[in-house]
Design an enzyme around this catalytic site. Structure first.
Site, PDB file in Angstrom:
ATOM      1  N   GLY A 168       0.733  -1.200  -0.025  1.00 23.50           N
ATOM      2  CA  GLY A 168       0.196   0.348   0.014  1.00 23.50           C
ATOM      3  C   GLY A 168       0.967   1.308  -0.134  1.00 23.50           C
ATOM      4  O   GLY A 168       0.854   2.440   0.226  1.00 23.50           O
ATOM      5  N   THR A 169       1.902   1.204  -0.685  1.00 28.16           N
ATOM      6  CA  THR A 169       2.695   2.588  -0.486  1.00 28.16           C
ATOM      7  C   THR A 169       2.556   3.371  -1.525  1.00 28.16           C
ATOM      8  O   THR A 169       2.374   4.661  -1.285  1.00 28.16           O
ATOM      9  CB  THR A 169       4.169   2.207  -0.798  1.00 28.16           C
ATOM     10  OG1 THR A 169       4.638   1.802  -2.482  1.00 28.16           O
ATOM     11  CG2 THR A 169       5.078   1.424  -0.071  1.00 28.16           C
ATOM     12  N   ASN A 170       1.421   3.112  -2.543  1.00 21.33           N
ATOM     13  CA  ASN A 170       0.481   3.897  -3.908  1.00 21.33           C
ATOM     14  C   ASN A 170      -0.434   4.651  -2.185  1.00 21.33           C
ATOM     15  O   ASN A 170      -0.967   5.492  -2.482  1.00 21.33           O
ATOM     16  CB  ASN A 170      -0.045   3.112  -5.104  1.00 21.33           C
ATOM     17  CG  ASN A 170       1.591   3.791  -5.360  1.00 21.33           C
ATOM     18  OD1 ASN A 170       1.695   4.248  -6.277  1.00 21.33           O
ATOM     19  ND2 ASN A 170       2.276   2.246  -5.578  1.00 21.33           N
ATOM     20  N   HIS A 223       1.019   1.401 -12.674  1.00 19.44           N
ATOM     21  CA  HIS A 223       1.507   0.206 -13.857  1.00 19.44           C
ATOM     22  C   HIS A 223       2.939   0.746 -13.199  1.00 19.44           C
ATOM     23  O   HIS A 223       3.329   1.939 -13.847  1.00 19.44           O
ATOM     24  CB  HIS A 223       1.102   0.038 -14.649  1.00 19.44           C
ATOM     25  CG  HIS A 223       1.612  -1.766 -15.393  1.00 19.44           C
ATOM     26  ND1 HIS A 223       1.266  -2.666 -14.748  1.00 19.44           N
ATOM     27  CD2 HIS A 223       2.872  -1.532 -16.196  1.00 19.44           C
ATOM     28  CE1 HIS A 223       2.147  -3.465 -15.714  1.00 19.44           C
ATOM     29  NE2 HIS A 223       3.173  -2.125 -15.998  1.00 19.44           N
ATOM     30  N   LEU A 251     -10.054  -7.394 -13.273  1.00 19.71           N
ATOM     31  CA  LEU A 251     -11.352  -7.146 -12.767  1.00 19.71           C
ATOM     32  C   LEU A 251     -12.052  -7.804 -13.997  1.00 19.71           C
ATOM     33  O   LEU A 251     -11.595  -7.813 -15.513  1.00 19.71           O
ATOM     34  CB  LEU A 251     -11.478  -5.405 -12.976  1.00 19.71           C
ATOM     35  CG  LEU A 251     -11.149  -4.729 -11.301  1.00 19.71           C
ATOM     36  CD1 LEU A 251     -11.674  -3.341 -11.704  1.00 19.71           C
ATOM     37  CD2 LEU A 251     -11.407  -6.050 -10.286  1.00 19.71           C
ATOM     38  N   MET A 305      -4.311  -6.549  -7.073  1.00 20.54           N
ATOM     39  CA  MET A 305      -3.572  -7.864  -7.930  1.00 20.54           C
ATOM     40  C   MET A 305      -4.618  -8.563  -8.296  1.00 20.54           C
ATOM     41  O   MET A 305      -4.376  -9.687  -9.007  1.00 20.54           O
ATOM     42  CB  MET A 305      -2.127  -8.546  -6.931  1.00 20.54           C
ATOM     43  CG  MET A 305      -1.205  -7.713  -6.943  1.00 20.54           C
ATOM     44  SD  MET A 305      -0.473  -6.529  -8.362  1.00 20.54           S
ATOM     45  CE  MET A 305       0.495  -5.962  -7.669  1.00 20.54           C
TER      46      MET A 305
HETATM   47  C1  GAR Z   1       3.263  -1.149  -7.500  1.00 24.39           C
HETATM   48  O1  GAR Z   1       4.973  -0.557  -8.251  1.00 24.39           O
HETATM   49  C2  GAR Z   1       2.267  -0.913  -8.332  1.00 24.39           C
HETATM   50  O2  GAR Z   1       2.517  -0.008  -9.746  1.00 24.39           O
HETATM   51  C3  GAR Z   1       1.900  -2.582  -9.332  1.00 24.39           C
HETATM   52  O3  GAR Z   1       2.379  -3.157  -7.607  1.00 24.39           O
HETATM   53  C4  GAR Z   1       3.356  -2.321  -6.520  1.00 24.39           C
HETATM   54  C5  GAR Z   1       2.473  -2.182  -5.723  1.00 24.39           C
HETATM   55  O4  GAR Z   1       2.734  -1.477  -4.686  1.00 24.39           O
HETATM   56  N1  GAR Z   1       1.456  -2.079  -9.880  1.00 24.39           N
HETATM   57  C6  GAR Z   1       1.585  -3.668 -10.901  1.00 24.39           C
HETATM   58  O5  GAR Z   1       2.304  -4.137 -10.823  1.00 24.39           O
HETATM   59  C7  GAR Z   1      -0.197  -3.927 -11.395  1.00 24.39           C
HETATM   60  N2  GAR Z   1       0.030  -4.375 -12.438  1.00 24.39           N
HETATM   61  P1  GAR Z   1       1.745  -0.826  -3.342  1.00 24.39           P
HETATM   62  O6  GAR Z   1       1.051  -1.779  -2.702  1.00 24.39           O
HETATM   63  O7  GAR Z   1       2.903  -0.848  -2.603  1.00 24.39           O
HETATM   64  O8  GAR Z   1       1.499   0.423  -3.813  1.00 24.39           O
END
Ligand code: GAR
Length: 213
Positions: free
Chosen positions: A12-14, A110, A94, A91
């Protein structure tokens, strides 16, 4: 204020970047009203709770296929009156039930410069492993609307990030997050919530005109 529902599966850093932007008053025109996780043990849930954001868990493992999972998720999104759905490290693919119901209202981040290193099997750390294997000198991140084509929807924002000789997938992932993802996602969400995004013929356009606050 648009109601933003964030879907997560992991660290969940985003999501944290969105929460930080909101706490700084930089999430323009919207509010994170709910975080929904596909896993009960996702650290992202802790981040939401720490910031008094309501959470729900719709566990992917409780459903036999994407169709039945999407049905349950759709119900949760409906109950939350979501105006915008943000996939922030979510992940699960949908199905078209949700994608059609929320056309041009689902945003994904992405970790590459689409159309490179995307599509089926390209997620999380795997993306950076493939980037390093191929030896490209630039990678980056993309924020785009979600359509039925995996990672194929209209592109909203992109940012390039340098690849270095001694990078590991983990180091590169971190640089892409810091330099691109955590900046692009709150900006794209704000542009949506301010009504400054339009989609025409598969392309997203940003209205750069001054908006009244
Ligand atoms: C992030 O790098 C995001 O871009 C990627 O997973 C990571 C999740 O990190 N998403 C994908 O690859 C989707 N195709 P987070 O949980 O720390 O946000």
């Amino acid at each position: 204020m648009k109601k933003i529902v964030v879907l997560v599966s992991g660290g969940g850093t985003n999501l944290q970047a969105l929460i930080d932007a909101q706490n700084r008053g930089e999430l323009r025109g919207g509010k994170i009203t709910c975080v929904i996780s596909s896993r009960a043990d996702a650290y992202a849930l802790k981040r939401a709770r720490k910031n008094d954001i309501p959470t729900r868990v719709v566990p992917r493992k409780d459903y036999p296929d994407n169709a039945s999972y999407s049905k349950a998720l759709h119900e949760a999104l409906f109950q939350e009156y979501a105006d915008l759905i943000v996939l922030a490290g979510f992940m699960t693919i949908l199905d078209k039930r949700i994608i059609q119901a929320y056309k041009n209202r689902i945003i994904n981040v992405h970790p590459s410069l689409i159309p490179s290193f995307c599509g089926d099997g390209f997620y999380g750390l795997h993306v950076h492993e493939k980037v390093l294997q191929r030896g490209v000198k630039l990678t980056g991140a993309t924020v785009h609307f979600v359509t039925e084509i995996c990672d194929g929807g209209p592109i909203i924002l992109q940012k390039a990030v340098e690849v270095r000789n001694d990078d590991t997938p983990e180091i590169l992932q971190r640089r892409v997050m810091e330099e691109a993802e955590w900046k692009l996602l709150p900006e794209a969400v704000s542009l949506f919530c301010e009504g400054r995004l339009t989609v025409c013929d598969g392309r997203a356009y940003i209205d750069y005109k001054e908006v009244s606050k």
